[in-house]
Design an enzyme around this catalytic site. Sequence first.
Site, short mmCIF file in Angstrom:
data_model
loop_
_atom_site.label_atom_id
_atom_site.label_comp_id
_atom_site.label_asym_id
_atom_site.label_seq_id
_atom_site.Cartn_x
_atom_site.Cartn_y
_atom_site.Cartn_z
CB CYS A 256 40.56 43.94 27.51
SG CYS A 256 41.52 42.42 27.34
CB CYS B 263 38.41 40.00 25.44
SG CYS B 263 38.07 41.06 26.86
N GLY C 187 31.56 42.65 59.20
CA GLY C 187 32.62 43.65 59.16
C GLY C 187 33.50 43.69 60.40
CB CYS D 177 40.27 37.99 29.57
SG CYS D 177 40.98 38.89 28.18
CB CYS E 146 40.47 41.18 31.38
SG CYS E 146 39.26 41.75 30.19
ZN LIG Z 1 39.94 40.96 28.21
#
Ligand SMILES: [Zn+2]
Lengths: 222, 322
Positions: free
Chosen positions: B269, B272, B59, B315, B309
């Site tokens: 989505c 999909c 970090g 996707c 997506c």
């Molecule tokens: Zn998707």
Amino acid sequence: MQIVWLQSPQTKIYYNASTFRHLLDSLARPGKLNQLEYPEIPGGWLDEAPTHPTRENATLNPYALGAFLSLIDGEVSFAIASGGTWLQQESAAVRWLSLRSGASLKSPSAVAFAFFCEGRSGGLLKELSQGTLLEPESSATAFYCVEQLSDTPKTGRDWLELELSGPGILHSRRLYVAGMERSEIVAINASRGNYPLGIDLYLIDTLGQCVGLPRTTKILNR
Amino acid sequence: MKQPDSLKALITQLTAPSEEATSSDREQEEDTLYNFGFIDEDSKREVRRKLLKAVAIPGHLVPFASRDLPVAKGWGTGGLQITLALVKPDDTLKVIDQGDDDSVNAVNLRRFIQKTTNLQVTTDTLEATIVQTRHRVPEEPLGEDQILVLQVPMADPLRWVEPSIERSTEMHAEADYAPIWVYMYESVVRSGDVDISSQYPVMVEERYLMDTTPAPRYDVPALHMSKTLYLYGAGREKRIYAIPPYSRVAPLEFEDYPFKTEQKPGQACEKCGSTATYLTQHYIEAKSVDGTASHSATNGTEGYWAFFCSDTSYCNKRKKVI
Ligand SMILES: [Zn+2]
């Protein structure tokens, strides 16, 4: 495919890239054994490698030398110690490393990289820089040449059993080390009590197995 | 923003000879004008040394020299330098921009890396050994043998409260993070949410405050105790930072205002059907009867906002299964 690379002028570039990935993985996953490539390249940058500075008829670990060389150049300085003593400018190992990397020998507190020819520093580890709060990344990285590393249980008085934990380790990890003194673990732990300051370490054995122990790794001597 | 001309010129230059070449791959490699991985070995070595320190101090922002590349700054030079310092000939590379393999920026970066390294490339997250990305972590969980390289436009999360880089470096050194907590709490009180939305600050290993790049909050939990090494490169700001695998990464949150992602239940989505991925909104133009897109739908369907997506490769995989 491997043979083609070895004969091509790209060889050293590929060696450096592949070695870096092992060094990166070792530091990202402390205690994991990474097998380093043997740095044997025709035309030979590991030719005439120096012998062990303090042990008669012994070689200096070529895997560790190769990995060390892959990280240093004219932008950084280094120090190298054997038998608990820092080597001087005129020693064969120093000359060899300087010539091949362009890196210069400096006083231990100022160097970015340190090389211990054995699994002990003889108290020299504490002379290396642990960095500052503003620049913790300015600390040294040290390489130790050990006899053997194992992730499966080893018994006998030559072996140290270490329990590791910290970032990069899911719960804890066991590491077995031969050729490293118990007192060195004490010295290592003393060098990392003040996070984010600390020295990052590599242990490399005679077969080229490599382990990283970044400053974040907690080391318990079992 | 348009693709910079210098990049376009280089891509053309790199692409043209190989299309005409009839010689074998071996001869082509010898004819390569560039060093493997384009940048010189000294520059790679400097990036490598800094990457090792970044991993050793999770970090923490590590300064590096950040060389000029034939890609305008802001086009991923930080991530690109990391990738070029990492790659070895047997790697398989994936490059995405906002989750998309086919965006202009991703295509150009991928082509540039491929032309200067001869690497295998892929769009399949699971096949890649190195994924370079801007703004997203892929949906499919990454494994221990993979490395994620993130392009970072602005590296220091303290910029929200401290414009001076010298002062913010001191604040990181002292772990003086009170001002950012106050800033975040004030924004919760004022607007009911944290102003910082898409580059949410996190604490790494309870020591360093870190910016998560403009990745959505949705991606933040993936950083905690991940199997994969995350490397961040900011070319303009010349900073490198890292999250090693199995590291504790905690988003800043308040007892009465816990951290939450931006996903809303019920959204799916449209390609999909996924309800468990990060979705982005896209305007679907109205279609007139003759099939051409039009803003004023007189006889066809009306234009509307759809969710897809953001990870296009995942996707597409899901669509194939369905
Ligand atoms: Zn998707």
